[in-house]
Scaffold this motif. Structure first.
Motif, PDB file in Angstrom:
ATOM      1  N   ASN A   1      18.437  18.021  10.089  1.00 32.16           N
ATOM      2  CA  ASN A   1      18.486  16.636  10.431  1.00 32.16           C
ATOM      3  C   ASN A   1      17.246  16.289  11.300  1.00 32.16           C
ATOM      4  O   ASN A   1      16.484  16.876  11.928  1.00 32.16           O
ATOM      5  N   PHE A   2      16.968  15.160  10.926  1.00 33.49           N
ATOM      6  CA  PHE A   2      15.192  14.497  11.387  1.00 33.49           C
ATOM      7  C   PHE A   2      15.401  13.192  11.556  1.00 33.49           C
ATOM      8  O   PHE A   2      16.309  12.185  10.941  1.00 33.49           O
ATOM      9  N   THR A   3      14.547  12.467  12.179  1.00 26.65           N
ATOM     10  CA  THR A   3      14.401  11.104  12.516  1.00 26.65           C
ATOM     11  C   THR A   3      12.661  10.918  12.719  1.00 26.65           C
ATOM     12  O   THR A   3      12.133  11.492  13.218  1.00 26.65           O
ATOM     13  N   MET A   4      12.163   9.732  11.959  1.00 28.33           N
ATOM     14  CA  MET A   4      11.069   9.292  11.885  1.00 28.33           C
ATOM     15  C   MET A   4      10.819   8.059  12.174  1.00 28.33           C
ATOM     16  O   MET A   4      11.767   7.004  11.498  1.00 28.33           O
ATOM     17  N   MET A   5       9.835   7.658  12.929  1.00 25.19           N
ATOM     18  CA  MET A   5       9.893   6.111  13.324  1.00 25.19           C
ATOM     19  C   MET A   5       8.276   5.566  13.706  1.00 25.19           C
ATOM     20  O   MET A   5       7.390   6.442  14.065  1.00 25.19           O
ATOM     21  N   PHE A   6       7.907   4.526  13.318  1.00 25.49           N
ATOM     22  CA  PHE A   6       6.701   3.875  13.798  1.00 25.49           C
ATOM     23  C   PHE A   6       6.543   2.338  13.775  1.00 25.49           C
ATOM     24  O   PHE A   6       7.286   2.126  13.373  1.00 25.49           O
ATOM     25  N   LYS A   7       5.592   1.894  14.389  1.00 21.97           N
ATOM     26  CA  LYS A   7       5.219   0.523  14.467  1.00 21.97           C
ATOM     27  C   LYS A   7       4.090   0.197  13.561  1.00 21.97           C
ATOM     28  O   LYS A   7       3.077   1.017  13.446  1.00 21.97           O
ATOM     29  N   MET A   8       4.181  -0.855  12.784  1.00 28.83           N
ATOM     30  CA  MET A   8       3.010  -1.350  12.077  1.00 28.83           C
ATOM     31  C   MET A   8       2.888  -2.891  11.804  1.00 28.83           C
ATOM     32  O   MET A   8       3.906  -3.581  12.005  1.00 28.83           O
ATOM     33  N   LYS A   9       1.714  -3.282  11.689  1.00 25.98           N
ATOM     34  CA  LYS A   9       1.220  -4.473  11.447  1.00 25.98           C
ATOM     35  C   LYS A   9       0.349  -4.482  10.249  1.00 25.98           C
ATOM     36  O   LYS A   9      -0.827  -4.114  10.298  1.00 25.98           O
ATOM     37  N   ASP A  10       0.716  -5.297   9.175  1.00 22.43           N
ATOM     38  CA  ASP A  10       0.183  -5.653   7.943  1.00 22.43           C
ATOM     39  C   ASP A  10      -0.582  -6.959   7.987  1.00 22.43           C
ATOM     40  O   ASP A  10       0.436  -7.901   7.867  1.00 22.43           O
ATOM     41  N   ASP A  11      -1.738  -7.046   7.908  1.00 21.16           N
ATOM     42  CA  ASP A  11      -2.327  -8.500   7.773  1.00 21.16           C
ATOM     43  C   ASP A  11      -3.223  -8.654   6.656  1.00 21.16           C
ATOM     44  O   ASP A  11      -4.231  -9.455   6.481  1.00 21.16           O
ATOM     45  N   LEU A  12      -2.750  -8.013   5.440  1.00 20.15           N
ATOM     46  CA  LEU A  12      -3.697  -8.016   4.370  1.00 20.15           C
ATOM     47  C   LEU A  12      -3.453  -9.140   3.635  1.00 20.15           C
ATOM     48  O   LEU A  12      -4.442  -9.950   2.861  1.00 20.15           O
ATOM     49  N   GLY A  13      -2.223  -9.806   3.427  1.00 24.08           N
ATOM     50  CA  GLY A  13      -1.921 -10.956   2.737  1.00 24.08           C
ATOM     51  C   GLY A  13      -1.628 -10.590   1.350  1.00 24.08           C
ATOM     52  O   GLY A  13      -0.814  -9.596   1.164  1.00 24.08           O
ATOM     53  N   ALA A  14      -1.925 -11.118   0.343  1.00 20.68           N
ATOM     54  CA  ALA A  14      -1.671 -10.628  -0.992  1.00 20.68           C
ATOM     55  C   ALA A  14      -2.268  -9.498  -1.316  1.00 20.68           C
ATOM     56  O   ALA A  14      -3.315  -8.813  -1.095  1.00 20.68           O
ATOM     57  N   ALA A  15      -1.372  -8.564  -2.065  1.00 19.94           N
ATOM     58  CA  ALA A  15      -1.651  -7.471  -2.502  1.00 19.94           C
ATOM     59  C   ALA A  15      -1.192  -6.969  -3.983  1.00 19.94           C
ATOM     60  O   ALA A  15      -0.182  -7.568  -4.395  1.00 19.94           O
ATOM     61  N   SER A  16      -1.697  -6.029  -4.550  1.00 17.14           N
ATOM     62  CA  SER A  16      -1.442  -5.315  -5.881  1.00 17.14           C
ATOM     63  C   SER A  16      -1.463  -4.175  -5.815  1.00 17.14           C
ATOM     64  O   SER A  16      -2.142  -3.351  -5.377  1.00 17.14           O
ATOM     65  N   GLY A  17      -0.639  -3.456  -6.832  1.00 12.74           N
ATOM     66  CA  GLY A  17      -0.964  -2.081  -7.038  1.00 12.74           C
ATOM     67  C   GLY A  17      -0.216  -1.232  -5.982  1.00 12.74           C
ATOM     68  O   GLY A  17      -0.160   0.191  -6.046  1.00 12.74           O
ATOM     69  N   PHE A  18       0.938  -1.656  -5.296  1.00 15.09           N
ATOM     70  CA  PHE A  18       1.700  -0.902  -4.590  1.00 15.09           C
ATOM     71  C   PHE A  18       0.858  -0.035  -3.516  1.00 15.09           C
ATOM     72  O   PHE A  18       0.980   1.147  -3.581  1.00 15.09           O
ATOM     73  N   PRO A  19      -0.078  -0.617  -2.679  1.00 13.79           N
ATOM     74  CA  PRO A  19      -0.689   0.237  -1.747  1.00 13.79           C
ATOM     75  C   PRO A  19       0.134   1.222  -0.974  1.00 13.79           C
ATOM     76  O   PRO A  19       0.982   0.399  -0.270  1.00 13.79           O
ATOM     77  N   PRO A  20      -0.081   2.270  -0.873  1.00 17.88           N
ATOM     78  CA  PRO A  20       0.657   3.137   0.324  1.00 17.88           C
ATOM     79  C   PRO A  20      -0.149   3.252   1.506  1.00 17.88           C
ATOM     80  O   PRO A  20      -1.311   2.569   1.663  1.00 17.88           O
ATOM     81  N   PHE A  21       0.656   3.629   2.677  1.00 10.62           N
ATOM     82  CA  PHE A  21      -0.101   3.554   3.859  1.00 10.62           C
ATOM     83  C   PHE A  21       0.171   4.950   4.680  1.00 10.62           C
ATOM     84  O   PHE A  21      -0.396   5.413   5.549  1.00 10.62           O
ATOM     85  N   ILE A  22       1.497   5.767   4.539  1.00 10.05           N
ATOM     86  CA  ILE A  22       1.722   6.772   5.133  1.00 10.05           C
ATOM     87  C   ILE A  22       2.415   7.783   4.148  1.00 10.05           C
ATOM     88  O   ILE A  22       3.432   7.392   3.522  1.00 10.05           O
ATOM     89  N   ALA A  23       2.244   8.967   4.305  1.00 12.10           N
ATOM     90  CA  ALA A  23       2.582   9.929   3.323  1.00 12.10           C
ATOM     91  C   ALA A  23       2.651  11.327   3.834  1.00 12.10           C
ATOM     92  O   ALA A  23       1.600  11.726   4.544  1.00 12.10           O
ATOM     93  N   LYS A  24       3.352  12.292   3.068  1.00  8.34           N
ATOM     94  CA  LYS A  24       3.296  13.545   3.233  1.00  8.34           C
ATOM     95  C   LYS A  24       3.302  13.989   1.858  1.00  8.34           C
ATOM     96  O   LYS A  24       4.564  14.527   1.141  1.00  8.34           O
ATOM     97  N   GLN A  25       2.351  13.763   0.982  1.00  6.80           N
ATOM     98  CA  GLN A  25       2.237  13.854  -0.733  1.00  6.80           C
ATOM     99  C   GLN A  25       0.668  14.370  -1.047  1.00  6.80           C
ATOM    100  O   GLN A  25      -0.256  13.736  -0.234  1.00  6.80           O
ATOM    101  N   VAL A  26       0.601  15.324  -1.802  1.00 11.35           N
ATOM    102  CA  VAL A  26      -0.678  15.558  -2.377  1.00 11.35           C
ATOM    103  C   VAL A  26      -1.387  14.473  -2.951  1.00 11.35           C
ATOM    104  O   VAL A  26      -2.493  14.098  -2.340  1.00 11.35           O
ATOM    105  N   THR A  27      -0.929  13.642  -3.390  1.00  6.03           N
ATOM    106  CA  THR A  27      -1.426  12.302  -4.116  1.00  6.03           C
ATOM    107  C   THR A  27      -0.385  11.533  -4.098  1.00  6.03           C
ATOM    108  O   THR A  27       0.894  11.568  -4.422  1.00  6.03           O
ATOM    109  N   PHE A  28      -0.958  10.158  -3.547  1.00  8.84           N
ATOM    110  CA  PHE A  28       0.309   9.179  -3.312  1.00  8.84           C
ATOM    111  C   PHE A  28       0.862   8.799  -4.683  1.00  8.84           C
ATOM    112  O   PHE A  28       0.139   8.724  -5.759  1.00  8.84           O
ATOM    113  N   GLY A  29       2.304   8.844  -4.808  1.00  5.72           N
ATOM    114  CA  GLY A  29       3.031   8.296  -6.057  1.00  5.72           C
ATOM    115  C   GLY A  29       3.295   9.608  -6.939  1.00  5.72           C
ATOM    116  O   GLY A  29       3.990   9.207  -7.741  1.00  5.72           O
ATOM    117  N   SER A  30       2.789  10.725  -6.592  1.00  7.55           N
ATOM    118  CA  SER A  30       3.157  12.027  -7.505  1.00  7.55           C
ATOM    119  C   SER A  30       3.125  13.249  -6.765  1.00  7.55           C
ATOM    120  O   SER A  30       2.612  13.513  -5.636  1.00  7.55           O
TER     121      SER A  30
END
Length: 599
Positions: free
Chosen positions: A356-385
């Protein structure tokens, strides 16, 4: 007037009164000007005296002997104090019950139902609270935290009994208590002390003292509400507790009746202090929490005199305090990709096939419009794959993807330039691993991620790959080896964790991201899993109101209401005892506004 005379009056944390004069002006002229004004504060009156007076000869009492119950009483011996201590009486319960005599007292008092036994995060016991109330300093100075008074040093932190004895000489100070520890440890220098078997006996002894003797200070300590609360609960739904409070209120009524029946009452000027030593229950205050939510510290306190103008004091609106700090900004684009990487321990962030696990964080995003599903936190060799998991931005909301499982949808706007809180829990039961996704204290979605092994050797990372546009700041990333309940998640995702937090020992890593420079993002869990900043990470100071976060609250918010340490300061001022800074008192002076009669 010299600069020295203009600053001779200091009423505050180092409260003392020094009044000097140089050129004599007939007192009848000063007195006449006073009584042409109906309502004045003590500070205003003394300030007027200072303006008229100079600075060489000692100033004498300017108020005529015919006027009694004044609030200056500059040394005429009429100033006296009745100090009633109610153990374990929560201010919120007093407000709800509205006991007859206490409620009547509030109509001529500085008072608060939101008082605090202690504005720090110190351990709170009866002994610690009593010591604070009688010394004017808290645990950091008087060192009392246990009920056995271990650490008490009355030479270093004298009580009001000692200070009055040293300052006023041969005056009568009395302590009448229901608890032996109170008298044995704190009333050593009282002229007379009595330890009695119950509160009714305390009341009878106080009435007798006021009826037959001439005390300058009477301290009465009642303990029945604490006994009832400790046994059955400190709530309005606890009959024994509320009955004890109502009984104490009746005792207060009888004591005040005896006070006003004194033959010399018309020539005396009494300050009556009624105060809880602490609230009810186990002390739960911890750094990062809201002390006002710790009901063990919630007290009632009143400073009463028939000439006082009613002055209620309530706690400030904590929800409107700003969230303040510094955070790293990860702004990536086609040419840069700043990151924070945990390369030294690539096991952190692997959730295996069980547990069993719990993970938490706080984040503020001020980019506005975006495209391409930008990632920001991961445990993965390559984002999305590949095996692992990643948080990414889908349209304008946060989504969470575990490889080979359904994506958890946040369904809440994230790119509004405001701080938001995010958390997940992973709970294993047989072949089912349920993940619940929380945003801003609300459960947004859940899914069964199954028992697929997604572990990998990629470092836990914050920040996108080159070519993905992002602009976000992160605070308080924490990973625990336990699944919190929904209520526990909602509470803890709002705050900054401290070692006193009940889940602190369950941390696998905790990164507050408090750095203002450098390349190390410190893990403060004690596990040593520091992250490393790379690329053009910016460290951005911020201060803003956020309804989603319970910010660190400064002590100023807790000293906005009366605290236990404040009581001796007013007592000393009332008795015309100078309080030099060397005493090190930690309280502040509550300056009453008084109503003076017209001639």
């Amino acid at each position: 007037m010299s600069k020295r005379s203009e600053t001779a009056l200091n009423i505050g944390h180092d409260s003392f009164i020094t009044i000097k004069k140089q050129n004599y002006i007939p007192m009848e002229k000063i007195i006449k000007s006073f009584f042409e004004i109906k309502t004045l504060s003590i500070t205003a009156i003394i300030g007027l005296i200072l303006v008229i007076s100079g600075c060489n000869k000692d100033f004498e009492n300017v108020l005529p002997k015919s006027f009694r119950n004044d609030t200056l009483g500059l040394g005429d011996g009429s100033k006296k104090v009745l100090y009633i201590i109610m153990d374990g009486v929560k201010g919120s319960v007093v407000e709800s019950l509205a006991p007859t005599n206490i409620t009547e007292i509030t109509q001529k008092a500085i008072y608060s139902y939101d008082g605090l036994a202690d504005f720090q995060y110190n351990q709170l016991t009866n002994a610690a609270a009593w010591t604070t109330m009688l010394t004017g300093v808290d645990y950091t100075k008087h060192q009392v935290s246990n009920e056995n008074f271990s650490g008490l040093n009355l030479q270093a932190t004298p009580t009001i009994f000692t200070r009055i004895k040293e300052s006023l000489g041969n005056v009568r100070s009395v302590s009448i208590a229901a608890s032996a520890g109170f008298n044995d440890n704190l009333a050593v220098d009282a002229s007379m002390k009595q330890t009695l078997t119950d509160d009714a006996a305390v009341k009878a002894a106080v009435v007798d003292e006021l009826s037959t003797n001439n005390p300058s200070l009477v301290v009465a300590q009642f303990h029945s509400a604490e006994d009832a609360g400790a046994t059955a609960g400190y709530t309005t739904a606890t009959p024994s507790y509320t009955t004890a409070i109502q009984n104490i209120d009746g005792y207060i009524g009888e004591i005040l009746k005896a006070l006003k029946a004194r033959k010399t009452y018309a020539t005396e000027n009494w300050l009556v202090v009624i105060a809880s030593n602490k609230g009810g229950g186990t002390s739960g205050g911890a750094g990062g929490s809201n002390i006002y939510d710790d009901l063990s510290r919630n007290t009632f306190l009143a400073f009463y005199n028939p000439k006082f103008v009613v002055t209620p004091i309530s706690q400030p609106d904590i929800d409107n305090l700003p969230y303040v700090g510094t955070a790293p900004r990860f702004a990536s684009n086609a040419s840069v990709s700043p990151k924070a990487l945990l390369s030294s321990n690539t096991n952190i962030g692997n959730f295996g096939v069980s547990g069993n696990f719990t993970m938490m964080f706080k984040m503020k995003d001020d980019l506005g419009a975006a495209s391409g599903f930008p990632p920001f936190i991961a445990k993965q060799v390559t984002f999305g794959s590949g095996a692992g998991w990643n948080y990414f931005r889908g349209s304008n909301n946060v989504q969470l993807s575990f490889s080979g499982a359904s994506t958890l949808q946040g369904a809440a706007v994230m790119n509004d330039s405001k701080w938001h809180t995010y958390a997940i829990t992973i709970t294993t039961s047989g072949g089912t691993r349920t993940t619940v996704f929380y945003i801003d204290g609300v459960s947004r979605s859940s899914t069964n991620i199954g028992v697929t092994n997604r572990d990998n050797t990629a470092p836990l990372r914050i920040g996108a790959d080159m070519g993905k546009n992002t602009s976000f700041m992160v605070k308080d990333l924490a990973i625990f080896n336990v699944a919190m309940t929904p209520a526990e998640v909602i509470k803890n995702m709002r705050i900054q964790l401290r070692p006193s937090n009940p889940f602190f020992s369950n941390l696998l890593g905790y990164w507050p991201f408090d750095e203002t420079s450098g390349t190390v993002a410190a893990d403060v869990s004690g596990k040593g899993n520091n992250m490393t900043y790379s690329g053009p990470v910016q460290f951005i100071p911020f201060s803003e109101i956020s309804p989603n976060i319970s910010p660190e609250i400064s002590s100023a918010a807790y000293t906005a209401v009366p605290n236990g340490v404040d009581i001796p300061v007013l007592i000393y001022n009332w008795l015309n005892i100078a309080v030099p800074s060397q005493w090190g008192l930690m309280g502040k002076f509550y300056n009453p506004t008084v109503t003076l009669p017209k001639n």
